[in-house]
Design an enzyme around this catalytic site. Structure first.
Site, PDB file in Angstrom:
ATOM      1  CG  ASP A  96      -1.923   0.866   1.355  1.00 38.11           C
ATOM      2  OD1 ASP A  96      -2.410   1.426   0.177  1.00 38.11           O
ATOM      3  OD2 ASP A  96      -2.707   1.354   2.412  1.00 38.11           O
ATOM      4  N   GLY A 193      -7.500   8.149   7.277  1.00 41.81           N
ATOM      5  CA  GLY A 193      -7.370   8.303   8.822  1.00 41.81           C
ATOM      6  C   GLY A 193      -9.082   8.798   9.344  1.00 41.81           C
ATOM      7  CB  SER A 231     -12.387   4.172   7.486  1.00 45.39           C
ATOM      8  OG  SER A 231     -11.447   2.871   7.396  1.00 45.39           O
ATOM      9  CG  ASN A 271      -7.063   0.784  -0.435  1.00 47.88           C
ATOM     10  OD1 ASN A 271      -7.290  -0.137  -1.106  1.00 47.88           O
ATOM     11  ND2 ASN A 271      -6.166   1.548  -0.505  1.00 47.88           N
ATOM     12  CG  ASP A 273      -5.242   1.113   8.180  1.00 49.20           C
ATOM     13  OD1 ASP A 273      -5.295   0.175   9.058  1.00 49.20           O
ATOM     14  OD2 ASP A 273      -3.985   1.482   7.959  1.00 49.20           O
TER      15      ASP A 273
HETATM   16  P1  13P Z   1      -8.704   4.643   5.841  1.00 48.58           P
HETATM   17  O1  13P Z   1      -7.800   5.557   6.744  1.00 48.58           O
HETATM   18  O2  13P Z   1     -10.252   5.522   5.570  1.00 48.58           O
HETATM   19  O3  13P Z   1      -9.179   3.372   6.362  1.00 48.58           O
HETATM   20  O4  13P Z   1      -7.975   4.537   4.313  1.00 48.58           O
HETATM   21  C1  13P Z   1      -7.160   3.337   4.363  1.00 48.58           C
HETATM   22  C2  13P Z   1      -6.270   3.390   3.019  1.00 48.58           C
HETATM   23  O5  13P Z   1      -6.604   4.166   2.136  1.00 48.58           O
HETATM   24  C3  13P Z   1      -5.058   2.518   2.885  1.00 48.58           C
HETATM   25  O6  13P Z   1      -4.547   2.796   1.702  1.00 48.58           O
HETATM   26  O1  G3H Z   2      -2.913   4.937   3.757  1.00 51.53           O
HETATM   27  C1  G3H Z   2      -2.541   4.728   4.937  1.00 51.53           C
HETATM   28  C2  G3H Z   2      -2.856   3.473   5.614  1.00 51.53           C
HETATM   29  O2  G3H Z   2      -3.819   3.731   6.459  1.00 51.53           O
HETATM   30  C3  G3H Z   2      -1.667   2.876   6.168  1.00 51.53           C
HETATM   31  O3  G3H Z   2      -1.301   3.733   7.219  1.00 51.53           O
HETATM   32  O4  G3H Z   2       1.135   4.239   6.979  1.00 51.53           O
HETATM   33  O5  G3H Z   2      -0.136   4.317   9.244  1.00 51.53           O
HETATM   34  O6  G3H Z   2       0.323   2.169   8.104  1.00 51.53           O
HETATM   35  P1  G3H Z   2       0.343   3.446   7.962  1.00 51.53           P
HETATM   36 ZN    ZN Z   3      -4.521   4.927   0.999  1.00 45.54          ZN
END
Ligand code: 13P
Ligand code: G3H
Ligand code: ZN
Length: 326
Positions: A96, A193, A231, A271, A273
């Site tokens: 990612d 985020g 998200s 996506n 996270d």
């Molecule tokens: P969120 O922070 O909305 O979960 O997005 C995650 C993301 O785009 C990871 O690449």
């Molecule tokens: O887009 C970013 C993802 O949420 C990954 O986050 O770089 O804190 O692991 P991170």
């Molecule tokens: Zn992303």
């Protein structure tokens, strides 16, 4: 490199076939970020139980956190665990927000089946040149590549964008043609985020720019489009976190109806996270607040893992439409 590992030997697949079916079928493949054992167990369990294809994705930061070799074996474990559960799931191991050719190459050489090269913050021609270079190496190894046009606001792995820049539909066709990418992430109003929109009292979340998405689709019909920052920042988790000592005032995400609408379009990868992070944090806080004497991580991480399974099953079934597609 003599000790390079192919994802094919790990039982993984690239994203090509998954995206083709998702675009044709009007659903999206879930891409869940993970950093640790419990998150991966939850992803595999939920996707096996809902029979959903899945992309397990790792940021640069997550890769540093988990260790490259450990990750490779975790991905193999994910494939084997799904099989043991009676589900022969197609699983993609994806980088990612790769930020350099070297990082993408290193991931390809260590068993990733898909990589993202995020040159979205670069001038257009530099983004094209960098993405093309990654595509050439990746395709020689049958690995798929995601590029990005347009900048999302918020915090990406070591890349901070203060303001978003929507994708310019006029650029997408040229970008796809010149780079040879397999999928394209676009910016239509989401951000990374838990604080996606700054809302004043009484305001509701503004709709995503579906007009830009439609314009992009017209320029590259049937081409796989990716939505980052997707998200919904589940309010129940934010409330639990705040109730048990956390402080997440003003956390807000993309409403699920909008994600459902996106999933039915050419958006074929979504996506997620932050929602997983919120589920884990909410349950750990709740568990420890209710049982302050507990110090066995299996107890509070087990509760977090259970909640994560519930969340992912819900996403697959009710938001992305990927349940039953594997
Ligand atoms: P969120 O922070 O909305 O979960 O997005 C995650 C993301 O785009 C990871 O690449
Ligand atoms: O887009 C970013 C993802 O949420 C990954 O986050 O770089 O804190 O692991 P991170
Ligand atoms: Zn992303």
């Amino acid at each position: 490199m003599s000790d390079a590992v192919s994802y094919k030997d790990l039982g993984l697949v690239n994203s090509k076939e998954l995206f083709r079916k998702a675009v044709d079928g009007g659903y999206a493949i879930p891409a869940y970020n993970f950093n640790n054992l419990e998150q991966l167990q939850a992803i595999v369990t939920a996707c096996a139980e809902t029979r959903s294809p899945v992309i397990i994705q790792v940021s640069k930061g997550a890769r540093n956190y988990a260790n490259e070799t450990m990750l490779r074996f975790m991905a193999m474990g994910a494939v084997a665990m799904a099989k043991e559960m009676g589900a022969d799931l197609p699983i993609v191991l994806h980088l990612d927000h790769g930020d350099s050719f070297e990082l993408c190459k290193s991931c390809i050489d260590s068993g990733f089946s898909s990589v993202m090269i995020d040159g979205s913050h670069l001038p257009y021609d530099e983004n094209v040149a960098l993405t093309k270079k990654v595509v050439e190496y990746a395709h020689a190894h049958d690995v798929t590549v995601e590029g990005e046009l347009g900048v999302l606001a918020g915090i990406e792995d070591e890349v901070v964008a203060e303001h978003s820049t929507y994708t310019q539909p006029d650029e997408v066709e040229d970008f796809v043609k010149k780079t040879g990418v397999d999928s394209l992430a676009i910016s239509i109003g989401t951000s990374h985020g838990a604080y996606k929109f700054k809302l004043k009292e009484g305001e509701s979340v503004p709709p995503l720019r579906f007009d830009i998405l439609e314009e992009c689709e017209k320029r590259i019909p049937g081409f796989p489009i990716v939505l980052h920052g997707a998200s919904s920042v589940v309010p129940e988790y934010v409330d639990l976190i705040n109730m048990y000592g956390g402080k997440m005032d003003g956390a807000v995400g993309v409403p699920e109806e909008q994600l459902r609408k996106a999933a039915a379009s050419a958006v074929c990868k979504i996506n997620i996270d932050s929602d997983g992070r919120l589920a884990v944090t909410a349950k750990v806080r709740e568990y420890l607040a209710n049982d302050p004497a507990e110090f066995d991580p299996r107890k509070y991480l087990g509760a977090a893992r259970q909640e994560l399974i519930k969340l992912i099953k819900h996403k697959n079934e009710a938001v992305l439409g990927s349940a039953g597609k594997a």
